[in-house]
Structure formats: C-alpha cells, structure tokens
Design an enzyme around this catalytic site. Structure first.
Site, short mmCIF file in Angstrom:
data_model
loop_
_atom_site.label_atom_id
_atom_site.label_comp_id
_atom_site.label_asym_id
_atom_site.label_seq_id
_atom_site.Cartn_x
_atom_site.Cartn_y
_atom_site.Cartn_z
N ASP A 94 4.75 0.32 3.77
CA ASP A 94 4.61 -0.84 4.63
C ASP A 94 4.62 -2.13 3.82
O ASP A 94 5.01 -2.14 2.66
CB ASP A 94 3.32 -0.73 5.44
CG ASP A 94 2.08 -0.57 4.55
OD1 ASP A 94 2.25 -0.50 3.32
OD2 ASP A 94 0.96 -0.53 5.08
N ASP A 153 0.80 -1.23 0.00
CA ASP A 153 0.00 0.00 0.00
C ASP A 153 0.83 1.27 0.00
O ASP A 153 0.62 2.17 -0.81
CB ASP A 153 -0.92 0.00 1.22
CG ASP A 153 -1.72 1.27 1.33
OD1 ASP A 153 -2.43 1.61 0.37
OD2 ASP A 153 -1.63 1.94 2.38
N GLU A 177 5.05 10.14 3.92
CA GLU A 177 4.79 8.82 3.37
C GLU A 177 4.36 8.94 1.91
O GLU A 177 3.94 10.00 1.45
CB GLU A 177 3.72 8.08 4.18
CG GLU A 177 3.62 6.62 3.77
CD GLU A 177 3.06 5.73 4.84
OE1 GLU A 177 3.39 4.53 4.84
OE2 GLU A 177 2.29 6.21 5.69
#
Length: 610
Positions: A83, A80, A432
């Site tokens: 991770d 995703d 992220e």
C-alpha cells in the site's frame, strides 16, 4: 603420487561447492534487503530499483514547511506493505529487528559485501523515526489514512489524496509504539557506533527521550492507528525497550526495569514473536545479558512449543503453521530467534535445525516445490499483492494480468494448512508482502550466509535454493488450531476483508493457562489490527478510537516514473524476468556448478587410469 593428486582434486571440489553455496546465500540476502528499497517513500537518492520513482513528497508534520526541494519532513520512510501508508509500529519493529540481525551476524553480512547496503536500508528507516519525533513528547505514528489508501489501487508515485498525519503526545499517549521506536533507535545506535559515531549518538539521544516519554506519560496502547496494527498490550514493549536501552547505554536502571516489567502481564509466557508480541525476544535477550536459568527455561519452553512432536501444527510439507495470515513470517522470525540461541548462546542443535528447516521450506525445498520469495526458487511468486510492482495505470487490481515489475526478495504471506497456495494478487492474506514479513527472512539468511567479501552481480543469474536444503525433510504433526476468515471484493479496484484467528497452544500464554484470541481486520493491503483477550473468546475490532490528526495536501510527484512498457527492457535490479527467464537463470547456474563437478570427476578418473 595418485593419492596426492586425488587429495588436491577433492579439496578443490570442496572449495567449489562452498563457493556456490556462499554466492547463493549472499545473493538471496541481498535480494531480501533490496525489497526494503522497493518500499521507500520520498525522493529517492539512487536508481537501485529502477521502476520506483519519487512519491508523497509533501508528507509533513503539523506546523512544518516544505524544504527548498519541495519535500516535507515526513516524506521519506517506508510504505508498510503493498500500500501507500506509513505505519510506524511495524516499521519501527522492522528496524529493531534489522538492527538486531546485524548485531548478531555482522561478520556474515560483511563477508557477503553487504554491510553498506544493510546500513543504508536501516538508516532510511531510522531517519524517518527521528523525523517523526518532532518534539520530546510528540511522535508521528502514521502517515496516510488506511481506509482511503486501501480503496484505491494505484502505484505510490500516483498518490494525490490528502495525507492525514496521526500523532501521539502527552494527552494522547501510545506506550507501545513509543517504546518500539526507542528500541529501534537504540539498536541502530549500536550498529552505527563505529562507522558513524555522530549518527549513533543522535539515534541514542532520540531513543532515550522516547523512552522517557513512554514511561512518564499515562501508559496505554496507542489508538492513533486503529483499526490497523492495534497492539494487544504494552508491557512487552516496555520490557523490550528497557533491554535495548540497557544494551546501548549500560545504564543499570534500564536493566532493572527490564527485569521488573518482564514479569508483568503475559510477557514471560509468550510463545510467539511478532510486531505485536516481543515476549520471546525479550527472553532471549535477558538470557544473553544475565545467564539466568529462569529466562533460559522460559525460552526453551517457547522454542519447544514450535518443534515437531509438540502438538504444534505443521503443513504436510514442513512449515510450522501458526495462523492463516502470513504464516511464513511467524515461522521465519521464530527460526531467527532459535538460530541466535543455538549458534550464539550454546542452545541445543535441534533449534538450529528448526531454523534451517523453516528457511529451507520458504525457498522452495518442500513437497510442492513452491518458493514463497519473489524472484527466487521454483515457481517463485510473480504476482504479490503490491501496488508499486503491479503498477496499474487504470486503478484496477486485475489490469494488467501479471505484475509489471519483479519485486526483489519479498516473502509473501504463505500457504494454507495443507500447503495450498496460488499466485493470486487479490488474496492479500496469502500473497501480500510487508516490512515485518521480511525481517525473519533477512535474519535467517544472515545467520547462514557465508561470503567472501563479494557477491554475484545483481543483474546476473539467479541461484537455486539447493544449499538451504532442510536436514529434517517433510514434517507432519498434529495440533489444535481453528481459523475463520472472510473476504469480499468490490469492483476491480479495491478489496476489503476480515479475518479472525484463534490459535490454541499447548504452552500457556498466561499464569492461568488461558489461550489467546486475536481478531484481525483489514482492507486491501491486509494491514492488521489485533486485539487479545485472555479468555480465548473472539471479538471484533471496532472503528478507530481517539486520534490526534493533522492533514496536509499531497500533490502528485512531478518526477517521471517508468511506464509499463519498460518491463520489456533488459532486467535490472528488481526488474521483472519472465518465468522462463528465471528458470533459465537457475538452470544456467546449476549447469555451471555441474560442469565443474563433472570436470573434477573426469580428472579423478584420468588419474586412476594413469
């Protein structure tokens, strides 16, 4: 004679400038697609990202067996974000959007010579959607426990914990995620219709069965992936899925459903677009299909909400800033929608200017001279929150100090309200990257890419973002938004945090004009859980609801992976370049263009002196 020579030189100069621009836009589009290759799970068929190796090979559905290579039926797909979890809802949304971008801008993509790469990226995702549809009324919605995964900081090649599998079925349905998967496969069936009709038919068959499953089972939001990526509702996905099935089949029943369910809930009043909210996209597609003024009016109301002067909040540097968590993704995907409306459907040029302005901001044309795309532009992010690129062998988010490998073409979350941003790996809210983040980048780049059936080498110099310069310049407006968030860190190996955001808008989200409140809870990767109320009050997402789970043992891949020392070798696709090397690459590119320009000007001067 002089006039003829001058005209010839001037035309040559224009060709040179256009070549520089086309090379640059195609290069960046390629990098944004390579990001998805860096996210791949399973046994990798190529070495396009040399520092990625095989991973999670034994991911499999309940009752299935490993194949002759030792691979499970769920081993592939995409991780995703930073991770090692496969979340189906945002993955399916991302594949829908990649399919849509190709359908709108295939000519630009093909002129860049990127058609094959684009379809490879899309098919890797849709193959996983098909593999996850294990029977007519069973669909895998998540592989890997988010809490377990997010508490270990390690590259995916080293994952060896038990990988839990979460499914929806007739007894535990999930209308939202099933419809999104149907949408993605319907869009893919259109993309592959000519180039691979057999695969196209396979995608469509699964899309229709998933649609039927979603419509005939009890309608509800999936609880299988809680607390990650919890949807705020499902009527927008029902509308969205109905549109895509109609586009793929021309079956009037799907269109009738789309028109009907568009009026349900708040879909027709949406003014943002994301993995959780398909309203604005549905407006655009319904307008394309029907030409009905009510969809156009809804659409322009949503678009105008984002424009300067509307009360929408902008950073001083010009980013349309919706909320703290990943603001760049919201502005870019909205830019993509506005580009389609303006370029393809005769919409006002102000929408095209918005799209260009937002893209210009993220590539570094802003007051901070800060790029938000890894490996590209001024002060490009070097340390995104990404386990594979960081590649810690000590399970420590702070060791090594800098990421071992360069992640190609990834859009990071983005700045705060005042353009503030730091290259901090531990800050998953701003740093992220994710599958859904990049879809707006890919779509926006595809809208403006101009190629000549070839692109610069992936190991060549990195262009600068000059051709994407905003025509609107810095923008500053006022708006009403409040954001609260907290973050805590345990040790150096894991990070947990929570964020709640309330965005007050000037355009109503419902017939009562009430605002929408979303609460987001996350762990290390920042995967998001969102609940929506129509009262504007904030609530906290609780622990997981009912889940259908099956566990399977996961063994560490035996395929050797690159060691950290490999980052000192000559950079290949996606491998790390130092900041100095990247800066030199940009300078060399600009230098070549400037040298040609100076040569042309010298020739013009020579002609005048003849």
């Amino acid at each position: 004679m002089k006039s003829i020579v001058l005209l010839s030189l001037f035309l040559n100069l224009l060709l040179i400038i256009n070549f520089v621009k086309s090379e640059e836009s195609c290069y960046l589009l390629k990098q944004s697609l390579l990001f998805y290759k860096a996210q791949r799970a399973g046994r990798l068929p190529d070495n396009d990202i040399p520092w990625r190796g095989n991973s999670v090979l034994t991911d499999k559905s309940a009752g299935s067996s490993l194949d002759s290579n030792g691979d499970g039926d769920l081993s592939k797909g995409y991780f995703d974000a930073g991770d090692g979890v496969k979340f189906q809802f945002p993955m399916a949304y991302s594949m829908t959007m990649l399919g849509w971008s190709y359908l709108e801008y295939s000519s630009n993509i093909e002129k860049c010579g990127l058609g094959s790469l684009y379809k490879e990226v899309l098919k890797w995702g849709t193959d996983f959607l098909i593999a996850s549809h294990t029977s007519d009324n069973v669909f895998v919605v998540q592989v890997g426990n988010g809490d377990v995964d997010h508490n270990v900081w390690q590259p995916p090649e080293d994952i060896n914990y038990v990988r839990q599998v979460y499914t929806i079925d007739s007894n535990n349905p999930g209308t939202d995620v099933a419809m999104e998967a149907a949408s993605a496969l319907a869009a893919a069936s259109m993309v592959f219709k000519t180039s691979d009709p057999t695969y196209s038919a396979k995608c469509l068959q699964h899309a229709q069965k998933l649609y039927t499953f979603a419509m005939t089972a009890s309608m509800k939001v999936s609880s299988a992936s809680n607390p990650f990526y919890s949807s705020s509702g499902y009527w927008d996905e029902v509308t969205w899925g109905s549109i895509w099935l109609f586009k793929a089949t021309n079956n009037q029943t799907y269109k009738n459903n789309a028109v009907l369910y568009y009026t349900y809930d708040n879909t027709q009043y949406a003014n943002e677009f994301s993995w959780d909210n398909k309203g604005v996209g549905a407006m655009l597609l319904l307008f394309q299909l029907t030409g009905d003024s009510k969809y156009k009016n809804n659409l322009e109301t949503a678009f105008n909400h984002w424009l300067p002067g509307s009360g929408f909040q902008y950073t001083p540097g010009g980013l349309a800033w919706l909320r703290q968590w990943g603001p760049c993704r919201y502005s870019l995907v909205m830019g993509f929608l506005q580009s389609v409306y303006s370029i393809k459907n005769g919409g006002d040029t102000k929408y095209n200017q918005f799209a260009k302005g937002q893209l210009s901001y993220v590539v570094g044309n802003n007051t901070k001279k800060q790029s938000f795309i890894t490996g590209y532009g001024p002060n490009a992010p070097r340390n995104p929150h990404h386990r594979a690129a960081h590649h810690s062998i000590t399970k420590d988010i702070n060791n090594p100090v800098n990421n071992t490998y360069q992640l190609p073409g990834a859009l990071v979350g983005g700045p705060g309200q005042n353009d503030e941003w730091s290259d901090d790996r531990t800050n998953y809210i701003t740093n992220e990257v994710a599958l859904d983040y990049n879809v707006g980048l890919v779509g926006s780049l595809a809208a403006y890419a101009t190629g000549s059936d070839s692109i610069s080498s992936s190991t060549g110099s990195t262009p600068s973002p000059t051709s994407l310069q905003s025509t609107t310049g810095s923008q500053s407006t006022t708006g009403s938004q409040s954001t609260t968030g907290s973050q805590s860190t345990t040790g150096s190996q894991s990070t947990t945090g929570s964020q709640s955001t309330t965005a007050n808008s000037t355009t109503p989200q419902s017939t009562t004009g009430s605002t929408t409140s979303k609460t987001t809870t996350t762990s290390t990767t920042g995967s998001q859980s969102t609940t929506t109320s129509t009262t504007g009050s904030q609530s906290t997402t609780s622990t997981t609801g009912s889940q259908s789970t099956t566990t399977s043992s996961q063994s560490t891949s035996t395929t050797p992976k690159p060691s950290q020392s490999s980052s000192t070798t000559t950079p290949k696709i996606g491998e790390q370049e130092s900041d100095d090397q990247l800066g030199n690459s940009v300078s060399l590119f600009i230098g070549r263009a400037d040298s040609v320009l100076l040569l042309v000007l010298s020739l013009i001067s020579l002609v005048f002196n003849l």
